[in-house]
Design an enzyme around this catalytic site. Structure first.
Site, PDB file in Angstrom:
ATOM      1  N   ARG A 100      36.342  33.959  37.789  1.00 54.30           N
ATOM      2  CA  ARG A 100      36.616  35.307  38.306  1.00 54.30           C
ATOM      3  C   ARG A 100      35.277  35.929  38.670  1.00 54.30           C
ATOM      4  NH1 ARG A 100      40.382  40.112  35.894  1.00 54.30           N
ATOM      5  NH2 ARG A 100      41.921  38.642  36.697  1.00 54.30           N
ATOM      6  N   HIS A 127      43.987  36.504  44.769  1.00 57.04           N
ATOM      7  CA  HIS A 127      44.395  36.346  43.363  1.00 57.04           C
ATOM      8  C   HIS A 127      45.560  35.346  43.315  1.00 57.04           C
ATOM      9  CE1 HIS A 127      44.454  37.040  39.208  1.00 57.04           C
ATOM     10  NE2 HIS A 127      44.848  38.297  39.143  1.00 57.04           N
ATOM     11  N   GLN A 130      47.903  35.026  40.193  1.00 57.85           N
ATOM     12  CA  GLN A 130      48.835  36.141  40.052  1.00 57.85           C
ATOM     13  C   GLN A 130      50.056  35.945  40.947  1.00 57.85           C
ATOM     14  OE1 GLN A 130      48.561  39.022  37.980  1.00 57.85           O
ATOM     15  NE2 GLN A 130      50.693  39.176  38.604  1.00 57.85           N
ATOM     16  N   ASP A 222      49.533  47.940  43.186  1.00 56.60           N
ATOM     17  CA  ASP A 222      48.340  47.601  42.409  1.00 56.60           C
ATOM     18  C   ASP A 222      47.443  48.840  42.409  1.00 56.60           C
ATOM     19  OD1 ASP A 222      46.282  46.226  41.097  1.00 56.60           O
ATOM     20  OD2 ASP A 222      45.618  45.158  42.890  1.00 56.60           O
ATOM     21  N   CYS A 263      50.770  43.833  39.032  1.00 60.29           N
ATOM     22  CA  CYS A 263      50.005  42.766  38.377  1.00 60.29           C
ATOM     23  C   CYS A 263      49.430  43.208  37.038  1.00 60.29           C
ATOM     24  CB  CYS A 263      48.882  42.301  39.296  1.00 60.29           C
ATOM     25  SG  CYS A 263      47.787  43.650  39.800  1.00 60.29           S
ATOM     26  N   ARG A 291      52.218  34.608  33.766  1.00 57.04           N
ATOM     27  CA  ARG A 291      50.843  34.164  34.016  1.00 57.04           C
ATOM     28  C   ARG A 291      50.529  32.955  33.131  1.00 57.04           C
ATOM     29  NH1 ARG A 291      47.027  37.274  36.264  1.00 57.04           N
ATOM     30  NH2 ARG A 291      46.086  35.201  36.379  1.00 57.04           N
TER      31      ARG A 291
HETATM   32  N1  NVA Z   1      43.091  44.670  42.613  1.00 53.45           N
HETATM   33  C1  NVA Z   1      42.733  44.622  41.215  1.00 53.45           C
HETATM   34  C2  NVA Z   1      43.488  43.521  40.521  1.00 53.45           C
HETATM   35  C3  NVA Z   1      43.233  43.383  39.063  1.00 53.45           C
HETATM   36  C4  NVA Z   1      44.027  42.295  38.443  1.00 53.45           C
HETATM   37  C5  NVA Z   1      41.237  44.413  41.103  1.00 53.45           C
HETATM   38  O1  NVA Z   1      40.680  43.629  41.890  1.00 53.45           O
HETATM   39  O2  NVA Z   1      40.614  45.041  40.245  1.00 53.45           O
HETATM   40  N1   CP Z   2      46.734  40.816  36.524  1.00 57.37           N
HETATM   41  C1   CP Z   2      45.525  40.415  36.088  1.00 57.37           C
HETATM   42  O1   CP Z   2      44.865  39.554  36.663  1.00 57.37           O
HETATM   43  O2   CP Z   2      45.120  41.019  34.932  1.00 57.37           O
HETATM   44  P1   CP Z   2      43.714  40.861  34.216  1.00 57.37           P
HETATM   45  O3   CP Z   2      42.689  41.581  35.039  1.00 57.37           O
HETATM   46  O4   CP Z   2      43.926  41.513  32.871  1.00 57.37           O
HETATM   47  O5   CP Z   2      43.386  39.407  34.089  1.00 57.37           O
END
Ligand code: NVA
Ligand code: CP
Length: 314
Positions: A100, A127, A130, A222, A263, A291
């Site tokens: 990540r 993602h 997800q 989101d 998510c 997940r």
């Molecule tokens: N769009 C959000 C998703 C988190 C799972 C982010 O990138 O922070």
């Molecule tokens: N939905 C998701 O990816 O959550 P986290 O940021 O907690 O991993």
């Protein structure tokens, strides 16, 4: 197919295989206790994570391997060792690398220099993990995927991109309702539309949230301020996205039995009201649970080399 960097890396058949296997893991969570016995999987998180990190670590443990979670300050990567060298070294130790971070190019560089599977655990643009849990959840709730209408409302970035690609692969009518300036990347939309042309799906983008959700079986949103976005953007984003809040009034335009998806983490009172996310139509915790099962399925299918992938199309 070695890596899962974006959902469109999968073929429709690959997607179906991952979803079927994830359902098998849900029925029998310990069905492969020794698949990765004595091995390690490295999980590199350059942003916070609750679901992705803990579900992958749990899936790795259930498959018999040891998860090694690291952040930027744990690796020499944080002191300037190159992505290329890190990828080559990791490939000598671990069976897979879950990453990540911010830049999709960094993840691609890592994958191109690793001989082990590299799994995108969230980047600025995608993602994929997800989106697999999302389709698994929709399929178990609705009993099918084909013919479903799904709307994403809000910021057209990573989660929206992967949902558009997954929806296209599964032949859904998938819409994105986002304000000008925050609509999904045209490259992603074009790619999803090309896939939909082959699967019988449909991918549309609109600035009108009501048009997006009209008659939909599921409405997804989101956060309005993603990880990596400057806190100074908050006030402007709250203003721009206000008409895109998922609330009872917006859901009144969707199907009578509409499901609400997110998510997580969510911000109650911003992109969704507490009534909706905590209400009977919400399936957000099923998404979160799935997940875990999809993580196990992703690891097994990538490591067994059974996914065809669309590398030629990339
Ligand atoms: N769009 C959000 C998703 C988190 C799972 C982010 O990138 O922070
Ligand atoms: N939905 C998701 O990816 O959550 P986290 O940021 O907690 O991993």
């Amino acid at each position: 197919m070695k890596d899962l960097l974006r959902t469109a890396d999968l073929t429709p058949g690959d997607l179906e295989r991952v979803l079927d296997l994830a359902a098998a893991y849900k029925r029998h969570p310990h069905r492969q206790r020794t698949l990765l016995a004595g091995e390690t999987v490295v999980l590199y998180f350059n942003k916070p994570s609750t679901r992705t990190r803990i579900s992958f670590e749990t899936a790795v443990a259930r498959l018999g391997a040891v998860p090694i979670g690291v952040g930027p300050s744990d690796l020499q990567l944080g002191r300037g060792e190159t992505i290329e060298d890190t990828a080559r070294v990791m490939s000598r130790y671990a069976r897979a690398f879950v990453i990540r971070t911010f830049s999709d190019d960094d993840v691609a560089r890592f994958a191109n220099n690793a001989t082990i599977p590299v799994i995108n655990a969230l980047t600025d643009q995608h993602h994929p993990c997800q989106s697999l849990a999302d389709l698994m959840t929709l399929r178990e709730r609705m009993g099918r995927l084909s013919g479903l209408r799904v709307a994403y409302v809000g910021d057209g970035n990573n989660v929206a991109h992967s949902l558009l690609e997954a929806g296209a692969l599964a032949g859904l009518d998938v819409r994105c309702g986002s304000p000008a300036g925050y609509q999904p990347d045209p490259e992603v939309v074009a790619r999803a539309q090309a896939i939909a042309a082959e699967t019988g799906g449909k991918v549309t983008v609109t600035a009108d949230p009501v048009e997006a959700v009209k008659g939909c079986h599921a409405v997804y949103t989101d956060v309005w301020l993603s990880m990596g976005h400057a806190e100074s953007e908050r006030a402007e984003r709250l203003k721009v996205f206000a008409p895109y809040q998922v609330n009872d009034a917006l859901l009144a335009h969707a199907d009578r039995d509409v499901l609400f998806m997110h998510c997580l983490p969510d911000h109650r009172g911003e992109e969704v009201t507490a009534e909706v996310v905590d209400g009977v139509r919400s399936i957000v915790f099923d998404q979160a649970e799935n997940r875990l099962h999809t993580a196990a399925a992703i690891l097994e299918t990538l490591l067994s080399g059974e996914l065809k992938g669309t590398a030629a199309r990339r």
